[in-house]
Write a protein that holds these residues in place. Structure first.
Motif, PDB file in Angstrom:
ATOM      1  N   THR A  88      -5.429   2.812   2.869  1.00 55.18           N
ATOM      2  CA  THR A  88      -4.884   3.953   2.137  1.00 55.18           C
ATOM      3  C   THR A  88      -5.024   3.676   0.644  1.00 55.18           C
ATOM      4  O   THR A  88      -5.503   2.612   0.237  1.00 55.18           O
ATOM      5  N   LYS A  89      -4.572   4.607  -0.179  1.00 55.13           N
ATOM      6  CA  LYS A  89      -4.661   4.397  -1.629  1.00 55.13           C
ATOM      7  C   LYS A  89      -3.641   3.378  -2.120  1.00 55.13           C
ATOM      8  O   LYS A  89      -3.705   2.935  -3.267  1.00 55.13           O
ATOM      9  N   VAL A  90      -2.696   2.978  -1.254  1.00 50.83           N
ATOM     10  CA  VAL A  90      -1.709   1.955  -1.606  1.00 50.83           C
ATOM     11  C   VAL A  90      -2.227   0.595  -1.152  1.00 50.83           C
ATOM     12  O   VAL A  90      -2.416   0.379   0.047  1.00 50.83           O
ATOM     13  N   PRO A  91      -2.504  -0.328  -2.044  1.00 49.72           N
ATOM     14  CA  PRO A  91      -3.029  -1.641  -1.667  1.00 49.72           C
ATOM     15  C   PRO A  91      -2.145  -2.342  -0.634  1.00 49.72           C
ATOM     16  O   PRO A  91      -0.919  -2.394  -0.779  1.00 49.72           O
ATOM     17  N   GLY A  92      -2.774  -2.838   0.409  1.00 50.12           N
ATOM     18  CA  GLY A  92      -2.047  -3.542   1.456  1.00 50.12           C
ATOM     19  C   GLY A  92      -1.540  -2.656   2.576  1.00 50.12           C
ATOM     20  O   GLY A  92      -1.020  -3.165   3.571  1.00 50.12           O
ATOM     21  N   VAL A  93      -1.678  -1.335   2.426  1.00 43.66           N
ATOM     22  CA  VAL A  93      -1.227  -0.402   3.466  1.00 43.66           C
ATOM     23  C   VAL A  93      -2.452   0.276   4.074  1.00 43.66           C
ATOM     24  O   VAL A  93      -3.298   0.828   3.362  1.00 43.66           O
TER      25      VAL A  93
END
Length: 466
Positions: free
Chosen positions: A304-309
């Motif tokens: 996703t656009k959230v690093p680590g997710v």
């Protein structure tokens, strides 16, 4: 990976995508946990979807074969008696065995099962059953749930207006079952109860059943199911429902507008589709917004656009299919581990487990023609020796190929074992096969799969048995 986290990988959801992602991550040496709020593992598919529905489909096919004369035509004369409680019991046993099998695989691969609903606190931590758990990577694999229909309230406990879960657990055969939605789930469950003796009416808003499938398949399915006794009310919408005692009354209107009418049913099955399960995840806390369809967008690696997710399965765009989620689960785990995990979303087969089965992979003829010139070959199952011998004459195989390169673009099958036959087509397309490649591959005789060879030969204008 970093020691400041409880886990290298935390998967939220233990459906086909989630549990496979967790197992694969653990196999790759990553410390892994999977959070699941359901009492058993396996998600919708194993608990109230793919597996229990197939248990009832298979059992009801046996019942109809015995009761409907098919066995008598082969010299086997019986008078079957329906024991619905036992039939439902074997469904429960199938689910118990397979969900228990996933739990065994978790133990074998040292995947920790965190029992409870996981909610994000930040991009690397979630709360599960009142406890904060941290992970370097978090995979969202929460699946999907039934899409509600305004004006038609589902109450599985009453057993009058039900969703797919309730339709699996009926304790008696309804006199009249009305299915709202002419898609895969509605047709499969409708066919179960029709075979066991219910009158079945399918109400569909569109002008044809099985949206998204090849037009020839949709027409053939309509013809076959009507012949089996299913009534279709196409281009019709349901605008309301009332329940009085053990009966439901639906209000129907033409899709294009017009005079309303009433339709009474003993059981109403709402099967208009599914929607992504994202509620309660706390996505707002990590700044992850949904697209217009309520899904999570990812890149090619499922990040996703959230690093680590990361996200896979029904919560991201694409067909809501268990095998798609499984492949994405393997791919995302491999990507997290620094390997290269890839899913070819152009070659994902879909199957409708009615009788006959319906399966397809790749482009429909309509979609293929929109991209360029094509060649099409069809072969009827009536001309296939195994299907004819087995008293299974309905259906066909259709192969769509590029007119210039002969590369196979799509394959569509209506046949008793279409779900098994489609694997050959998917593998051929994965390797970039031409119709000639399939046509010149020797197929065992007598098998249903010879129809795939003949359809490929038809693309070249030279089928043998028609």
């Amino acid at each position: 990976m970093a020691d400041q986290f409880d886990y290298d990988v935390l998967v939220i959801g233990a459906g086909p995508g989630g549990y496979v992602a967790a197992i694969r991550a653990a196999q790759l040496g990553l410390k892994t946990a999977c959070a699941e709020s359901r009492e058993t593992l396996g998600g919708t598919c194993l608990n109230v979807g793919c597996i229990p529905s197939k248990a009832l489909l298979h059992a009801s096919e046996y019942f109809e074969a015995a009761a409907g004369g098919k066995m008598a035509a082969m010299g086997i004369k019986v008078k079957p008696e329906l024991d619905l409680a036992t039939m439902q019991g074997q469904r429960v046993d199938a689910v118990k065995g397979l969900t228990g099998g996933v739990e065994f695989l978790f133990r074998k691969n040292k995947v920790d099962w965190l029992k409870g609903l996981a909610t994000f606190k930040d991009a690397h931590s979630v709360e599960v059953a009142g406890k904060t758990v941290t992970a370097k990577n978090i995979v969202i694999a929460t699946g999907s749930s039934v899409t509600p229909l305004p004006g038609v309230a589902v109450d599985n406990a009453k057993g009058v207006i039900v969703d797919s879960t309730g339709a699996l657990e009926l304790d008696k055969v309804p006199g009249h079952l009305v299915v709202i939605g002419g898609g895969v789930i509605g047709l499969e469950l409708g066919s179960v109860w029709r075979r066991l003796g219910a009158k079945v009416t399918v109400v569909e808003y569109l002008d044809q059943i099985l949206p998204g499938m090849d037009s020839d398949v949709r027409k053939e399915a309509n013809k076959i199911f009507r012949k089996q006794g299913i009534e279709f009310r196409l281009e019709t919408k349901v605008t309301g429902a009332t329940v009085k005692g053990k009966k439901a009354t639906l209000t129907l209107e033409p899709a294009a507008g017009g005079e309303a009418e009433k339709l009474e049913a003993d059981v109403v099955l709402v099967a208009i589709g599914r929607r992504a399960n994202t509620e309660g995840l706390g996505l707002d806390k990590i700044g992850l917004a949904l697209n217009q369809r309520g899904q999570i967008e990812t890149d090619h690696d499922f990040a996703t656009k959230v690093p680590g997710v990361w996200a896979i399965g029904d919560v991201i765009p694409g067909p809501m299919l268990a095998h798609k989620a499984e492949d994405e689960g393997i791919a995302v785990a491999e990507n997290i581990a620094g390997l290269t995990g890839i899913v070819n979303h152009d070659v994902i087969p879909s199957v409708v487990y009615t009788q006959p089965e319906i399966a397809g992979v790749g482009l429909t003829e309509e979609a293929a023609k929109a991209k360029g010139s094509v060649k099409v070959g069809k072969f009827p199952m009536l001309a296939n020796s195994r299907a004819k011998t087995n008293h299974e004459p309905d259906g066909f195989v259709k192969v769509i190929a590029d007119a210039e390169t002969d590369r196979v673009l799509g394959v569509w099958i209506v046949a008793s074992v279409a779900g098994t036959m489609i694997a050959q087509a998917a593998q051929a397309m994965e390797f970039g096969a031409t119709s000639e490649d399939i046509a010149y591959t020797c197929h065992a005789h007598p098998t249903h799969s010879e129809a795939v060879k003949e359809a490929a030969m038809a693309v070249l204008g030279k089928p043998i048995h028609v």
